[in-house]
Design a protein around this motif. Structure first.
Motif, mmCIF file in Angstrom:
data_model
loop_
_atom_site.group_PDB
_atom_site.id
_atom_site.type_symbol
_atom_site.label_atom_id
_atom_site.label_comp_id
_atom_site.label_asym_id
_atom_site.label_seq_id
_atom_site.Cartn_x
_atom_site.Cartn_y
_atom_site.Cartn_z
ATOM 1 N N VAL A 102 1.030 -1.111 0.130
ATOM 2 C CA VAL A 102 -0.087 -0.066 -0.028
ATOM 3 C C VAL A 102 0.785 1.464 -0.058
ATOM 4 C CG1 VAL A 102 -1.660 1.270 1.169
ATOM 5 C CG2 VAL A 102 -1.661 -1.077 1.126
ATOM 6 N N GLY A 103 2.045 1.183 0.862
ATOM 7 C CA GLY A 103 2.882 2.619 0.860
ATOM 8 C C GLY A 103 3.391 2.526 -0.578
ATOM 9 N N ARG A 104 3.832 1.420 -1.086
ATOM 10 C CA ARG A 104 4.406 1.901 -2.464
ATOM 11 C C ARG A 104 3.487 2.437 -3.461
ATOM 12 N NH1 ARG A 104 6.469 -2.888 -2.546
ATOM 13 N NH2 ARG A 104 4.970 -3.907 -3.925
ATOM 14 N N ARG A 105 2.317 1.824 -3.619
ATOM 15 C CA ARG A 105 1.223 2.371 -4.548
ATOM 16 C C ARG A 105 0.921 3.886 -4.253
ATOM 17 N NH1 ARG A 105 -1.269 -2.579 -3.820
ATOM 18 N NH2 ARG A 105 -2.740 -1.818 -2.414
ATOM 19 N N LEU A 106 0.922 4.227 -2.966
ATOM 20 C CA LEU A 106 0.890 5.476 -2.587
ATOM 21 C C LEU A 106 1.846 6.596 -2.932
ATOM 22 C CD1 LEU A 106 -1.288 7.736 -1.178
ATOM 23 C CD2 LEU A 106 -0.195 6.855 1.025
ATOM 24 N N ALA A 107 3.043 5.971 -2.536
ATOM 25 C CA ALA A 107 4.297 6.823 -2.973
ATOM 26 C C ALA A 107 4.193 6.954 -4.624
ATOM 27 C CB ALA A 107 5.580 6.030 -2.760
ATOM 28 N N GLU A 108 3.960 6.003 -5.445
ATOM 29 C CA GLU A 108 4.045 6.182 -6.953
ATOM 30 C C GLU A 108 2.972 7.058 -7.175
ATOM 31 O OE1 GLU A 108 3.515 2.283 -8.172
ATOM 32 O OE2 GLU A 108 5.693 1.512 -7.842
ATOM 33 N N ARG A 109 1.851 7.015 -6.562
ATOM 34 C CA ARG A 109 0.640 8.148 -7.061
ATOM 35 C C ARG A 109 1.208 9.529 -6.754
ATOM 36 N NH1 ARG A 109 -3.127 10.847 -4.665
ATOM 37 N NH2 ARG A 109 -2.658 9.833 -2.388
ATOM 38 N N LEU A 110 1.664 9.573 -5.509
ATOM 39 C CA LEU A 110 2.216 11.153 -5.107
ATOM 40 C C LEU A 110 3.222 11.474 -6.021
ATOM 41 C CD1 LEU A 110 2.002 10.710 -1.173
ATOM 42 C CD2 LEU A 110 0.424 11.983 -2.730
ATOM 43 N N ALA A 111 4.460 10.583 -6.355
ATOM 44 C CA ALA A 111 5.436 10.748 -7.144
ATOM 45 C C ALA A 111 4.784 11.323 -8.659
ATOM 46 C CB ALA A 111 6.218 9.710 -7.291
ATOM 47 N N ASP A 112 3.775 10.695 -9.119
ATOM 48 C CA ASP A 112 3.233 11.024 -10.410
ATOM 49 C C ASP A 112 2.723 12.459 -10.305
ATOM 50 O OD1 ASP A 112 4.294 8.540 -11.399
ATOM 51 O OD2 ASP A 112 2.062 7.581 -11.156
ATOM 52 N N GLU A 113 1.924 12.829 -9.423
ATOM 53 C CA GLU A 113 1.310 14.059 -9.273
ATOM 54 C C GLU A 113 2.381 15.086 -9.200
ATOM 55 O OE1 GLU A 113 -1.646 14.436 -6.046
ATOM 56 O OE2 GLU A 113 -2.622 12.521 -6.655
ATOM 57 N N LEU A 114 3.577 14.837 -8.404
ATOM 58 C CA LEU A 114 4.637 15.780 -8.295
ATOM 59 C C LEU A 114 5.243 15.995 -9.557
ATOM 60 C CD1 LEU A 114 6.295 17.518 -6.083
ATOM 61 C CD2 LEU A 114 7.565 15.834 -5.739
ATOM 62 N N VAL A 115 5.448 15.112 -10.112
ATOM 63 C CA VAL A 115 6.083 15.037 -11.831
ATOM 64 C C VAL A 115 5.252 15.865 -12.606
ATOM 65 C CG1 VAL A 115 6.933 13.869 -13.882
ATOM 66 C CG2 VAL A 115 7.157 12.971 -11.367
ATOM 67 N N ALA A 116 4.074 15.595 -12.392
ATOM 68 C CA ALA A 116 2.970 16.295 -13.583
ATOM 69 C C ALA A 116 3.011 17.951 -13.196
ATOM 70 C CB ALA A 116 1.686 15.901 -13.208
ATOM 71 N N ARG A 117 3.222 18.144 -11.739
ATOM 72 C CA ARG A 117 3.376 19.527 -11.617
ATOM 73 C C ARG A 117 4.785 20.224 -11.724
ATOM 74 N NH1 ARG A 117 -1.840 21.888 -10.112
ATOM 75 N NH2 ARG A 117 -3.034 20.141 -9.051
ATOM 76 N N THR A 118 5.717 19.755 -11.471
ATOM 77 C CA THR A 118 6.971 20.088 -11.848
ATOM 78 C C THR A 118 7.457 19.922 -13.126
ATOM 79 O OG1 THR A 118 8.092 17.973 -11.218
ATOM 80 C CG2 THR A 118 7.889 19.744 -9.474
ATOM 81 N N GLY A 119 6.979 19.122 -13.896
ATOM 82 C CA GLY A 119 7.297 18.718 -15.356
ATOM 83 C C GLY A 119 8.787 18.179 -15.438
ATOM 84 N N ALA A 120 9.418 17.586 -14.497
ATOM 85 C CA ALA A 120 10.619 17.080 -14.612
ATOM 86 C C ALA A 120 10.500 15.737 -13.714
ATOM 87 C CB ALA A 120 11.891 17.684 -13.797
ATOM 88 N N PRO A 121 10.772 14.550 -14.750
ATOM 89 C CA PRO A 121 10.569 13.126 -14.150
ATOM 90 C C PRO A 121 11.739 12.853 -12.919
ATOM 91 C CG PRO A 121 11.568 12.924 -16.181
ATOM 92 C CD PRO A 121 11.174 14.329 -15.907
ATOM 93 N N PRO A 122 11.576 11.875 -12.092
ATOM 94 C CA PRO A 122 12.800 11.535 -11.096
ATOM 95 C C PRO A 122 13.917 11.017 -12.010
ATOM 96 C CG PRO A 122 11.048 10.018 -11.133
ATOM 97 C CD PRO A 122 10.651 11.081 -11.922
ATOM 98 N N PRO A 123 15.213 10.886 -11.465
ATOM 99 C CA PRO A 123 16.287 10.263 -12.204
ATOM 100 C C PRO A 123 15.838 8.871 -12.177
ATOM 101 C CG PRO A 123 16.966 11.890 -10.113
ATOM 102 C CD PRO A 123 15.356 11.611 -10.410
ATOM 103 N N PRO A 124 16.418 8.352 -13.216
ATOM 104 C CA PRO A 124 16.562 6.860 -13.370
ATOM 105 C C PRO A 124 16.994 5.945 -12.316
ATOM 106 C CG PRO A 124 17.471 7.538 -15.465
ATOM 107 C CD PRO A 124 17.416 8.731 -14.272
ATOM 108 N N GLY A 125 15.964 4.969 -11.821
ATOM 109 C CA GLY A 125 16.542 4.093 -10.737
ATOM 110 C C GLY A 125 16.270 4.710 -9.241
ATOM 111 N N VAL A 126 15.329 5.923 -9.078
ATOM 112 C CA VAL A 126 15.558 6.654 -7.895
ATOM 113 C C VAL A 126 13.849 5.734 -7.374
ATOM 114 C CG1 VAL A 126 15.107 8.444 -6.507
ATOM 115 C CG2 VAL A 126 16.847 8.347 -8.299
#
Length: 310
Positions: A201-225
């Motif tokens: 559950v924590g992994r799915r929640l973190a991925e959802r929040l990361a996707d929302e953050l990427v959509a707001r900033t326009g910069a994806p996380p570094p590979p492998g992070v």
């Protein structure tokens, strides 16, 4: 929390006391009052042994009214709604508008307490407190008072865990101006509670929040992070920016202007100073001093603009 409106139309958020805490406070007060009553009655029984039955009955009734009824009223009046039991349980009696109670409020509560608590062994008070929305007994209803909690436990403020060391400074060029405060709050709540969640559950929640953050900033996380490390690194970057903004010196601080700027600001005329580079070079030590011929005759008179008489 209960919203109480004061006379100045200010809404106060107070937490009414419920039946368990109020019952414990009343029990403490009753133990203290009855102990004092029994001790005083024993002393009066010895002191009034030589009196007739009518005098003893009058003394007994007066002692009952003064100790079991008058003492709680006096204590609540003088302490502004905090008896010994309420002080131990963190409670206070206030008016309906949140102000401190006075003698008339304590008198009505004490008079109704004789019927609610002493004569019915607290049954009427318990039923009224359970039925009332704010836990008030009949004495509170007739007196226009409310028992509230003074000591409210504060919520624990959990610190956001730091990001991995290899991610510190990796998001310095990220544009965070488009991220709303609601998303920041969700990310901080997730990071503080991540260890208490189920791993999936924590992994799915973190991925959802990361996707929302990427959509707001326009910069994806570094590979492998991982998503959790990415969120922690971005939150740490924002905290670092807030700290620099909060402790940065004001604009212009620490810059010293020239002599003209300082003098003009203070209203002092600036005197020209010859810099060392423009000054004449010092004579060499090996050079011999030039001989100077003394002037002949008296020194010339200063020019005054008038010619002396012939």
């Amino acid at each position: 929390m209960s919203g109480l409106v004061t006379g100045d139309a200010v809404v106060l958020g107070l937490q009414p006391a419920r039946l368990p805490s109020r019952a414990l406070a009343v029990l403490i007060d009753l133990v203290v009052v009855w102990a004092a009553y029994l001790l005083i009655m024993l002393g009066l029984a010895v002191a009034t042994a030589s009196l007739d039955e009518a005098a003893v009955a009058a003394v007994s009734v007066a002692s009952f009214l003064l100790i079991l009824v008058g003492a709680p009223i006096a204590v609540e009046t003088l302490s502004h709604g905090r008896s010994l039991g309420k002080l131990a349980c963190g409670l206070r009696v206030v008016r309906d508008d949140g102000g401190p109670i006075r003698f008339r409020h304590a008198l009505v509560r004490g008079a109704m307490g004789v019927v609610e608590i002493l004569m019915t062994f607290g049954v009427v008070a318990c039923v009224a407190s359970l039925v009332s929305e704010r836990g008030r007994r009949l004495g509170d209803v007739f007196a226009g008072t409310l028992v509230v909690r003074e000591r409210i436990p504060t919520a624990r403020v959990l610190a956001v865990p730091p990001p991995p060391p290899w991610l510190v400074g990796r998001f310095a060029g990220l544009d965070l101006s488009a991220v709303p405060e609601t998303l920041w709050l969700e990310i901080r709540q997730y990071l503080t509670r991540a260890r208490e969640l189920d791993p999936a559950v924590g992994r799915r929640l973190a991925e959802r929040l990361a996707d929302e953050l990427v959509a707001r900033t326009g910069a994806p996380p570094p590979p492998g992070v991982p998503a959790e490390a990415y969120l922690a690194g971005v939150v740490a970057e924002r905290q670092a920016r807030d700290a620099r903004r909060a402790f940065a010196p004001p604009a212009g601080a620490g810059q010293v202007g020239g002599a003209g700027a300082v003098g003009g600001a203070l209203g002092v005329p600036v005197v020209g100073v010859v810099p060392p580079a423009a000054a004449s070079p010092a004579p060499s030590p090996s050079a011999a001093p030039a001989s100077v011929a003394p002037p002949e005759g008296p020194p010339p008179a200063p020019a005054t603009g008038f010619a002396p008489p012939a």
